[in-house]
Design a protein around this motif. Structure first.
Motif, short mmCIF file in Angstrom:
data_model
loop_
_atom_site.label_atom_id
_atom_site.label_comp_id
_atom_site.label_asym_id
_atom_site.label_seq_id
_atom_site.Cartn_x
_atom_site.Cartn_y
_atom_site.Cartn_z
N LYS A 231 0.86 -1.19 0.00
CA LYS A 231 0.00 0.00 0.00
C LYS A 231 0.89 1.24 0.00
N ASN A 232 0.49 2.24 -0.78
CA ASN A 232 1.27 3.48 -0.80
C ASN A 232 0.85 4.38 0.35
N PRO A 233 1.62 5.45 0.65
CA PRO A 233 1.29 6.31 1.79
C PRO A 233 -0.10 6.91 1.72
N GLY A 234 -0.54 7.32 0.54
CA GLY A 234 -1.88 7.92 0.41
C GLY A 234 -2.98 6.96 0.85
N TRP A 235 -2.83 5.70 0.47
CA TRP A 235 -3.80 4.68 0.89
C TRP A 235 -3.81 4.57 2.41
N LYS A 236 -2.61 4.53 2.98
CA LYS A 236 -2.51 4.38 4.44
C LYS A 236 -3.10 5.58 5.16
N TYR A 237 -2.87 6.79 4.61
CA TYR A 237 -3.45 7.99 5.21
C TYR A 237 -4.97 7.90 5.24
N SER A 238 -5.55 7.53 4.10
CA SER A 238 -7.01 7.47 3.98
C SER A 238 -7.59 6.42 4.92
N GLU A 239 -6.92 5.29 5.03
CA GLU A 239 -7.42 4.23 5.91
C GLU A 239 -7.36 4.68 7.37
N ALA A 240 -6.27 5.32 7.76
CA ALA A 240 -6.14 5.81 9.13
C ALA A 240 -7.21 6.84 9.44
N GLU A 241 -7.51 7.72 8.46
CA GLU A 241 -8.55 8.73 8.66
C GLU A 241 -9.92 8.08 8.77
N MET A 242 -10.19 7.08 7.95
CA MET A 242 -11.47 6.39 8.00
C MET A 242 -11.67 5.71 9.35
N ARG A 243 -10.62 5.17 9.91
CA ARG A 243 -10.68 4.47 11.20
C ARG A 243 -10.70 5.44 12.38
N GLY A 244 -10.44 6.71 12.13
CA GLY A 244 -10.51 7.70 13.19
C GLY A 244 -9.30 7.74 14.10
N ILE A 245 -8.16 7.21 13.65
CA ILE A 245 -6.95 7.22 14.48
C ILE A 245 -6.55 8.67 14.76
#
Length: 388
Positions: A220-234
């Motif tokens: 996964k690239n950084p953008g994907w990881k950013y979006s997933e972290a935001e979706m999870r509310g971290i």
């Protein structure tokens, strides 16, 4: 439970008696369930207590209510209004009910967060819960009950969430921080070195008791990881790339407002703790600002439904009579259904706030009840609104 109380309690030495339980409740009569907020089955915590003296019982009512207020404000970053339910809205079996009320800006509706009831001697009479006092005289106990449900999760999601996903308060977030290594081509720093530094920062945060994850997935690239972290509310994202490795720095990004803080790696622990606290403050203040902007004071009926249709909650002078409150619900529902703008649905009293200056209310004085066709003298400023 109360038949058991009648067996357990014999003497003043058995008091006070307090029991707490978690239980799943099913309400078959519910017609329009809404996830988390009003579901047919839910988990709730309820406490039941018995006292020899009324004053002791009443002291506990406020003690329990303050605990619930603290859960919302200190853990979930949700401002609440503490108050007493009207006679019409109180728990039917109690002397009086206290409550914490929250406001959901996205819908313009209030939600009852938790309640603490003083039951008086109503149930001890019914179940014959008696004790022998110091003078060997029989007396009935005074009782309380207090509870909250998994509704708190729904309130948290609705108040803080945004179009990117969850925004979880840091004090309850399962994951408070995610460390993300930024892998890219660099002349002096290898991907292995970046991953090693990210692992080092992760271990340092974990050792301090911070709930942290390391996202070093290579598919996964950084953008994907950013979006997933935001979706999870971290709550926080810590980024470290090749230049950060060289300069001994990293970047902390807040989920709540995307604010960035550039920090030296040896100060990461202290700055992370500071940013977790800052995130809580921002979330609380955002929710408080949204609530206070939608809280209005009115003194006449003609202003009531238009304020509701603007998704407001309302402080109004009220006589407190059950019949009058029934008419308020009836008329507000009728007038709202005729309006093409705003929300449909009737309004009800939320509580009589302990803070009678809430929303900028002045002295009650000789003000009359605001309700349609009611000429009675108002007894208190009362908070009204549409509610879940």
């Amino acid at each position: 439970m109360y038949p058991a109380y009648a067996k357990w309690i014999r003497s003043y030495r058995d008091l006070p008696l307090r029991l707490n339980q978690w239980a799943n409740v099913v309400r078959w009569e519910l017609n329009r369930p809404q996830p988390f907020i009003r579901s047919r089955e839910f988990l709730w915590q309820e406490g039941h207590s018995a006292f020899a003296k009324k004053s002791e019982a009443e002291e506990e009512v406020i003690f329990a209510l303050d605990i619930y207020a603290s859960v919302y404000e200190d853990l979930l970053a949700i401002p609440v209004v503490k108050g007493r339910k009207t006679e019409k809205e109180k728990f039917a079996g109690g002397d009086y009910t206290t409550t914490v009320e929250a406001y959901v800006p996205i819908s313009g509706r209030a939600v009852q967060g938790a309640t603490s009831h003083h039951l008086g001697q109503n149930f001890s009479k019914m179940f014959h819960i008696e004790f022998e006092n110091e003078n060997k005289e029989k007396e009935l106990v005074y009782q309380n009950s207090w509870g909250m449900t998994t509704r708190t999760i729904g309130v948290m999601v609705m108040i803080h969430g945004d179009n990117k996903g969850l925004v979880l308060p840091p004090r309850v977030a399962p994951t408070q921080v995610v460390v993300i290594p930024l892998i890219m081509k660099h002349k002096e720093v290898t991907p292995e070195q970046v991953n090693a530094k990210a692992k080092e920062l992760y271990e340092a945060l974990k050792a301090e008791g911070i709930r942290v994850e390391l996202d070093d997935r290579d598919d996964k690239n950084p953008g994907w990881k950013y979006s997933e972290a935001e979706m999870r509310g971290i709550t926080l994202r810590v980024e470290v790339g090749p230049r950060d490795v060289l300069n001994n720095k990293c970047v902390i990004v807040r989920r709540v407002d995307s604010g960035k803080v550039f920090v030296e790696q040896d100060k990461l622990i202290s700055e992370t703790k500071a940013q977790l606290d800052e995130s809580h403050k921002i979330m609380y203040n955002n929710a408080l600002k949204q609530r206070d902007e939608r809280m209005v004071v009115i003194e006449k009926w003609d202003d009531f439904v238009p304020a509701l249709d603007k998704q407001c909650i309302i402080m109004a002078p009220f006589c407190g009579e059950k019949h009058c409150e029934g008419q308020i619900k009836k008329h507000s529902g009728e007038e709202a259904s005729e309006s093409e703008e705003g929300l449909s649905g009737a309004a009800k009293s939320l509580c009589v706030p302990f803070d009678q200056t809430l929303g900028g209310c002045g002295e009650l004085g000789d003000k009359c009840c605001f309700a349609k066709d009611c000429k009675a003298k108002a007894k208190s400023w009362t908070l009204f609104g549409r509610s879940y």
